[in-house]
Write an enzyme that holds these catalytic residues in place. Sequence first.
Site, short mmCIF file in Angstrom:
data_model
loop_
_atom_site.label_atom_id
_atom_site.label_comp_id
_atom_site.label_asym_id
_atom_site.label_seq_id
_atom_site.Cartn_x
_atom_site.Cartn_y
_atom_site.Cartn_z
N ASP A 88 30.41 47.60 28.62
CA ASP A 88 29.66 48.26 29.16
C ASP A 88 29.72 49.79 28.83
O ASP A 88 30.57 50.35 28.25
CB ASP A 88 30.05 48.37 30.80
CG ASP A 88 31.35 48.66 31.11
OD1 ASP A 88 32.31 48.39 30.30
OD2 ASP A 88 31.71 49.13 32.29
N GLU A 151 34.42 48.07 32.70
CA GLU A 151 35.53 48.85 32.66
C GLU A 151 35.02 50.17 33.10
O GLU A 151 36.05 51.04 33.74
CB GLU A 151 36.09 48.88 31.11
CG GLU A 151 37.09 49.83 30.98
CD GLU A 151 37.02 51.32 30.72
OE1 GLU A 151 38.08 52.06 30.81
OE2 GLU A 151 35.85 51.94 30.57
#
Length: 397
Positions: A88, A151
């Site tokens: 991400d 994350e």
Amino acid sequence: MNVSTSLEDEVLELITREDLVSLTTALISAGGENPGGAEEGTIKVLDAFCLGAGLTTQTEPVAPERPNFTAVLPGGGQPGLLFLGHSDVVPAGSGWERPPFEPYERDGRLYGRGSTDMKGGLAAVVVALKALKEAGAELPGDVTLACTVDEEDLGIGIRAYTRAHAGEQFSACIVAEPTDLDTVIGCRGDSYIEVTVRGKSAHSGRPEDGRNAIDAAAQVIQLVREDHQRLQADRDALLGAGSWNTGTIRGGSGTSMVAGECALSLDRRLMPDDDPHLILAALRERVSEAGIDQDGIDVSASVSMEMPGFRTAHDHPLVTGAVRALADCGVASTIGGWTAACDGGFIARDFGIPTIVVGPGGLNDQAHQVNESVSIDELIAAARAYALMCLRHGDSS
């Protein structure tokens, strides 16, 4: 294990600028903003490249359109080396000189959201594994890339990964987050603590008829500030100290009303041995000792997110090996610590293995910034150093 210079040279020659730029560009184009998007596109790019390189791959759903991904270069029967990354990126925001997910190259740098944090690091790892595979390198254990989702927000991906792979044996972990290719041997952790204060609403003309939740919340904030100052008096040379920050406050329903409820969101940075649940218990005790939760005021709190810190010894072979590999690739890597947090803390805690962070790109000047970019020379150096770390890992000579 002894690695011949000729094999190292062959592997390094197989790491190409073309592969790194092409893969990093494709990963940036895949997006994956978090919150607000999904990481599936990034995983499809990774999976296609890794399968084409002859690696073994696996995807594991964590949430809709949000799979964790692993790629494995098989080795011998010894515990393997783990590389860790995330798929991400933070939201692009506004102010970019070009569309943030349409990457471009200029003056030796590759631009686009995620170029530094951390599509470039992911590309460097898998290009290194591709070169090792093509050279037929015989490694003492598997080399694994674990790429997790989420994350940048709540870390659901790393939690799912450590649960799903709890029985696996790894010897060490290298997190490919951006460090300007410095070798980070320790990180603070992080936690979010949500506090809700409930009182009693009343007309502001008669405040004595109510119990003001905002006033009580202000007292809680004062306790947090005092504890923050206490923590700063005992700073660690590598990581500094734990810290508090009041991130948001929401309360009241009108200026002419006594606030019946107030909510605080607190960020508590953690030293490697800190337990946020014990920290929360201590905060609750101080609230009670101060008499805040009395006379019609109720204070409740919970930990909504935790990310453990970690520390690896300065002279551990994982650390000295990384510095030597980088030096052999023309990079003078310094050893230090981060006040930031990363998913490596979960690996260090849950697998009990030494962990470092080293990767291309700048955490402070590029990650999460408008017009984010990464040096292509750093991508090449990172991939070459990762390959050398794999070849030399476990070598006691």
